[in-house]
Write a protein that holds these residues in place. Structure first.
Motif, PDB file in Angstrom:
ATOM      1  N   ASP A  84      65.539  85.955 120.328  1.00 19.70           N
ATOM      2  CA  ASP A  84      64.565  85.447 121.294  1.00 19.70           C
ATOM      3  C   ASP A  84      64.172  86.502 122.317  1.00 19.70           C
ATOM      4  OD1 ASP A  84      64.620  83.025 120.014  1.00 19.70           O
ATOM      5  OD2 ASP A  84      66.020  82.085 121.417  1.00 19.70           O
ATOM      6  N   ASP A  85      65.089  87.424 122.636  1.00 23.62           N
ATOM      7  CA  ASP A  85      64.781  88.443 123.645  1.00 23.62           C
ATOM      8  C   ASP A  85      64.124  89.675 123.043  1.00 23.62           C
ATOM      9  OD1 ASP A  85      66.872  89.494 122.252  1.00 23.62           O
ATOM     10  OD2 ASP A  85      68.176  89.812 123.992  1.00 23.62           O
ATOM     11  N   GLY A  86      63.763  89.634 121.757  1.00 15.11           N
ATOM     12  CA  GLY A  86      63.074  90.743 121.105  1.00 15.11           C
ATOM     13  C   GLY A  86      63.991  91.799 120.543  1.00 15.11           C
ATOM     14  N   THR A  87      65.295  91.624 120.669  1.00 13.48           N
ATOM     15  CA  THR A  87      66.232  92.609 120.115  1.00 13.48           C
ATOM     16  C   THR A  87      66.608  92.231 118.692  1.00 13.48           C
ATOM     17  OG1 THR A  87      68.184  91.442 120.952  1.00 13.48           O
ATOM     18  CG2 THR A  87      67.143  93.060 122.408  1.00 13.48           C
ATOM     19  N   PHE A  88      67.090  93.210 117.957  1.00 12.79           N
ATOM     20  CA  PHE A  88      67.615  92.944 116.616  1.00 12.79           C
ATOM     21  C   PHE A  88      68.852  93.795 116.405  1.00 12.79           C
ATOM     22  CE2 PHE A  88      64.616  96.426 116.061  1.00 12.79           C
ATOM     23  CZ  PHE A  88      65.302  97.327 115.258  1.00 12.79           C
ATOM     24  N   THR A  89      69.759  93.329 115.574  1.00 16.16           N
ATOM     25  CA  THR A  89      71.005  94.039 115.287  1.00 16.16           C
ATOM     26  C   THR A  89      71.285  93.976 113.797  1.00 16.16           C
ATOM     27  OG1 THR A  89      71.916  93.499 117.461  1.00 16.16           O
ATOM     28  CG2 THR A  89      73.473  94.167 115.754  1.00 16.16           C
ATOM     29  N   ALA A  90      71.591  95.130 113.225  1.00 12.46           N
ATOM     30  CA  ALA A  90      71.978  95.194 111.815  1.00 12.46           C
ATOM     31  C   ALA A  90      73.438  95.621 111.733  1.00 12.46           C
ATOM     32  CB  ALA A  90      71.091  96.176 111.056  1.00 12.46           C
ATOM     33  N   SER A  91      74.174  95.043 110.807  1.00 14.65           N
ATOM     34  CA  SER A  91      75.603  95.333 110.670  1.00 14.65           C
ATOM     35  C   SER A  91      75.856  96.100 109.378  1.00 14.65           C
ATOM     36  CB  SER A  91      76.401  94.017 110.674  1.00 14.65           C
ATOM     37  OG  SER A  91      77.779  94.270 110.544  1.00 14.65           O
ATOM     38  N   TYR A  92      76.671  97.186 109.489  1.00 14.48           N
ATOM     39  CA  TYR A  92      76.925  98.053 108.343  1.00 14.48           C
ATOM     40  C   TYR A  92      78.432  98.249 108.169  1.00 14.48           C
ATOM     41  CZ  TYR A  92      72.035  99.240 109.157  1.00 14.48           C
ATOM     42  OH  TYR A  92      70.677  99.181 109.355  1.00 14.48           O
TER      43      TYR A  92
END
Length: 967
Positions: A761-769
């Motif tokens: 919702d705050d425009g952030t994104f996170t990818a997990s590796y």
């Protein structure tokens, strides 16, 4: 003396006790004068050998009548007496419903005997009614050898024992009638005369090209065929002369035909066919609807052909539930319908006798009743038609009425439930409050009825009333029924009032009966409307048997209260409110190109309009280009569907709550994708032509949004990644939250991983590796890609040892501030590694002044932060720099007279500066500059890295720190 008397008394008691016990264990045995040295067991049966319990058996010594006893047979039909051997006894047996039985027995040892009783003879009356005779004609009726003559109406035969009897009836000029009837009680039977020479119902002469209904009997004159048998064939294809053999028909003389078929009489055959003729008889019960022919028979040079048609009929009670209470609640009607206009219908019902059917439908000659058959417990009705039925004298229960055509195979059934309780209709919620133009939900409870009448309003009180009939056609009846009345369309000019009444049931019917005070040009006025319900009503009197009342209150409608814009992922399928509820909806005034544009009109209400598939015609919902000098402004009426706009007014699980959502699917047609940052206004406007506004009153609500280029950007923190499983790398995007970005981490010869990353919702994104199997210092390329558009961001990153300390620096400061106002530099130093850090030297220089110089240590996961305020009394640039260990950030704040509105920051996120270019090779790509732009939030002066002034400030800060170390 006393002791002897006491002993004698006890002896007598013992003897009496033994006698009493003997009698007790003997059960049904009874003593005669002597105790007896044997037993006599008597078994009593009926004429069929069935044992009879409860029969009285009396025994008497033949030569000494004074010795006697009487006992009653047990469940085995037996009784036992104590008797003397070689002595003669007389037995007398009596039982209800049987003639007295006797026997004489001389026992010799234990003896058994049986007595069979003959049932009393029960006689009954048989009343034979005659029908079909013309006035003045009479008949002779014979039953069991007894003849009654001169019968014009009925004849009664008495003294008949139970059994089957044949009724023979004759009358001059009429075909003789012979009926068989079973008599087991007082019985009535009707014999129907037909005029001599007439076929009875269901029998007719069949000629070429004629037709019969399935179930009728057809008689064909085949005299000229000169054959013993004739083949009956079905015509499969007349054009190809294709037939299918059906059966072989026997050729009869008239007397043979009359012997073979109960419905045929020689006299009628001679009249209808002709004396001396030969015939075949066609039974049609098992013939399908088709064309048939008699192969060996011709008519005028053509093969004899005829058709079979199947009659269909339906039967239904007008009310599925009635009561036994005298009055309207016990009365209904049975409708029997068929495409065949005139036929006789035989009606019967399991559990009801002929007398019950008479009580329901009426006696013979009334209400279309043609015959009452007491033997088969059925009546014949003159169908087709509607027949009144009253159940006031019928026991409560559910009854299935079987309805059959008397002469064909047509049949149906109708079910009615008869209740001892009275019928009632209740309003579950008696006070209902909604807004003008909304749907009003009314819940009613039907007790012992499937029909309710409901009226909204009273013309004398509110100037309007609407009457409707509700019929529950379900098999078991609904406990409660929810119906809605649409106050937006109810009473409107040119609108069928039935459209105002609605429900969601498959087997419920609502019919508008009457509307008074209609032909309105705007929704019903805001006031109170009385609600009346009952079990009966009509168009003239309204609800005539009122059982409950309530009120519908319509609150005044004020119009929309606001307009708001939202966005949703470009690939979201928004077909209804359920879809909207399941997607990520974000309120915003900046929408990325290709993402969905949703306009929310708050407090739009008017659920009645929405349910009817329309909007309030005088409330304009407009999307327009943002005003600009020297430009013509385009606008679109999205309320009328322009720009491919649709509104979401319903859902299976989510109900309309008064906020109107419009999905502007075609918004991309309103701007040029090559020239983005387009601005738009969206408004809800109305003048006094709207029904809810007073004269000269207006309404206007407006919102705006811009459409921007789609952008994705990794955070600077993503330039390093811990060599662990679950390493999380983050970024930011202006694409709609809920969108899943495609990411990829690739190290040539080591790994390629492609997890998706959800935009929050705050425009952030996170990818997990998972980097746990790879060595620190392993370099890789990190890519984030837009699944819909062309936006992407590529950076170089490197793995670090997660067990060691990893110091990160983040700074944030405004790029532009008004002269005299304070600016704030926020500094955060964090340790994202897996162990405590060594001493970290932190230095802050602002405007050439050293604001901070100290050493700190951070545990794993710990962070340190501080803020520094600064200002300027005249316009110009103030440069700042921050160092934390090996990390350094610099920036510039410009003090101006009037700052711009963008409020952008000049500080950059921790870590080395990202130039926006891909310095490594990624799967063979060229590593060219990233079109996503640079990561710096400050203004770019065109000089690579940072500006000359900033570089000087940085060198000055470093020199000062070195000087402190020497000190």
């Amino acid at each position: 003396m006393y002791e002897k008397g006491r002993a004698a008394f006890l002896a007598v008691l013992m003897v009496l006790s033994v006698v009493a016990m003997t009698a007790s264990f003997a059960g049904a045995a009874a003593a005669v004068e002597d105790p007896g040295d044997s037993t006599l067991t008597v078994t009593v049966t009926d004429g069929d050998g069935n044992v009879l319990s409860g029969a009285d058996v009396a025994i008497e010594r033949s030569n000494d009548a004074a010795v006697n006893a009487t006992n009653t047979t047990n469940d085995s039909g037996q009784v036992t007496f104590a008797v003397n051997n070689d002595t003669q006894y007389d037995l007398t047996v009596n039982a209800d419903g049987y003639q007295e039985g006797t026997d004489t027995v001389t026992p010799s040892g234990d003896t058994e005997t049986s007595v069979a009783l003959t049932a009393n003879t029960q006689t009954y009356d048989l009343t034979v009614n005659v029908a079909g005779l013309a006035d003045g004609d009479s008949a002779s009726v014979t039953v069991d050898g007894t003849e009654e003559t001169g019968v014009t109406d009925s004849a009664t035969f008495t003294g008949l024992e139970a059994g089957e009897y044949t009724i023979d009836a004759e009358a001059d000029g009429y075909n003789p009638v012979s009926n068989t009837v079973n008599v087991s009680s007082n019985t009535e039977e009707t014999v129907e005369f037909t005029e001599e020479g007439e076929f009875p119902l269901g029998v007719s002469e069949l000629t070429h090209s004629d037709r019969l209904f399935q179930g009728e009997l057809g008689v064909v004159d085949v005299t000229d065929a000169n054959a013993d048998t004739i083949d009956l064939e079905e015509v499969v294809d007349s054009s190809e002369d294709e037939t299918s053999w059906e059966r072989e028909l026997t050729v009869y003389s008239l007397s043979e035909a009359a012997d073979a078929y109960d419905d045929l009489e020689v006299a009628a055959l001679e009249t209808e066919i002709g004396a001396g003729a030969e015939v075949v008889v066609i039974e049609t019960d098992n013939l399908d609807e088709s064309s048939y022919q008699l192969a060996e028979l011709e008519s005028n040079g053509e093969t004899f052909e005829f058709d079979i048609r199947v009659q269909e009929l339906t039967s239904e009670f007008d009310d599925s539930t009635v009561t036994t209470i005298e009055g309207d609640s016990s009365e209904t009607s049975l409708e029997i319908d068929s495409a065949r206009a005139d036929f006789q219908a035989v009606v019967s019902a399991s559990g009801l006798e002929a007398e019950d059917l008479e009580n329901i439908f009426g006696e013979e000659g009334e209400n279309g009743v043609l015959d009452v058959n007491s033997e088969d417990d059925e009546i014949t009705l003159d169908a087709r038609g509607t027949f009144d039925a009253s159940f006031s004298s019928i026991d409560a229960g559910e009854y299935q009425f079987d309805v059959e055509a008397a002469d064909t195979t047509a049949a149906d059934n109708a079910t009615v439930n008869v209740s001892d309780d009275d019928m009632n209709v209740d309003l579950v919620t008696s006070d209902i409050v909604v807004g003008q133009g909304d749907l009003a939900e009314l819940t009613i409870d039907l007790e012992n009825t499937d029909t309710a009448y409901i009226q909204i309003g009273d013309e004398g009180e509110s100037g309007f009333e609407s009457l409707a009939q509700i019929t529950d056609n379900s098999d078991d009846g609904y406990d409660e029924i929810n119906v809605t009345y649409n106050t937006f369309v109810g009473g409107q000019e040119g609108v069928d009032e039935s459209d105002a009444w609605n429900h969601d049931y498959d087997d419920l019917e609502i019919k508008s009966l009457n509307t008074t005070g209609g032909n309105l040009t705007q929704p019903l006025a805001a006031t109170d409307y009385e609600i009346s319900v009952g079990v009966s009503g009509n168009e003239v009197d309204g609800v005539t048997d009122e059982t409950d009342t309530g009120f519908l209150t319509l609150n005044e409608y004020d119009g929309p209260s606001d307009v708001t814009t939202y966005t949703a992922p470009a690939d979201a399928d928004l077909g209804d409110l359920d879809d909207l509820n399941e997607t990520t909806l974000t309120e915003t005034d900046e929408i990325a190109n290709l993402d969905q544009v949703i306009v929310a009109v708050e407090d739009y209400g008017l659920s009645g309009a929405i349910a009817g598939g329309t909007l309030e015609e005088n409330t304009n919902l407009i999307l327009s280009e943002e005003e600009a000098p020297n430009r013509n402004i385009n606008e679109w009426n999205i309320g009328e569907g322009e720009l491919e706009t649709s509104y979401l007014g319903s859902g299976d699980d989510v109900e309309y709550d008064g906020t109107l959502y419009l999905v502007v699917d075609g918004v991309s047609d309103a701007y040029d994708e090559d020239d983005l940052d387009a601005g738009f206004d969206v408004s809800a406007d109305a003048d006094d032509s709207a029904f809810y506004l007073e004269e000269d009153e207006e309404l206007s609500h407006e919102s705006s949004f811009t459409v921007s280029e789609r952008n994705i950007e990794w955070d600077d923190t993503a330039e390093e990644a811990p060599a662990v499983d679950g390493a999380e790398l983050s970024g930011e995007s202006n694409i709609a939250p809920g969108t899943e970005l495609n990411t990829r981490a690739r190290s040539s010869g080591n790994f390629t991983q492609s997890p998706e990353a959800l935009i929050e919702d705050d425009g952030t994104f996170t990818a997990s590796y998972d980097f746990s199997e790879y060595e620190p210092e392993t370099e890789f390329t990190l890519r984030a890609t837009d699944p819909v558009g062309s936006a992407e961001h590529v950076i170089d990153s490197v793995l670090f040892d997660a067990e060691e300390a990893n110091v990160q620096l983040e700074t944030d400061a405004p790029s532009e501030v008004a002269v005299g106002e304070d600016a704030t530099l926020d500094v955060t130093v964090s340790n994202t590694g897996g162990s405590a850090s060594d001493e970290i030297e932190v230095g802050v220089v602002i405007g050439g002044e050293n604001e901070l110089n100290e050493n700190i240590t951070l545990d794993a996961g710990e962070e340190w932060s501080n803020s520094f305020d600064y200002t300027a009394e005249e316009t110009g640039d103030v440069e700042w720099s921050v160092v934390a260990g090996d990390n350094e950030e610099t920036g510039t704040t410009t003090f101006v007279d009037e700052p711009s509105d963008d409020g952008s920051d000049s500080g950059s996120d921790s870590g080395s500066d990202d130039s926006g270019s891909d310095s490594g090779s990624d799967d063979g790509d060229s590593g060219s500059d990233d079109s996503g732009g640079d990561d710096s939030d400050g203004d770019d002066d065109g000089t690579p890295g940072f500006g000359v002034a900033v570089a000087l400030a940085a060198l000055l800060g470093a020199a000062m720190l070195a000087l402190r170390k020497q000190n």
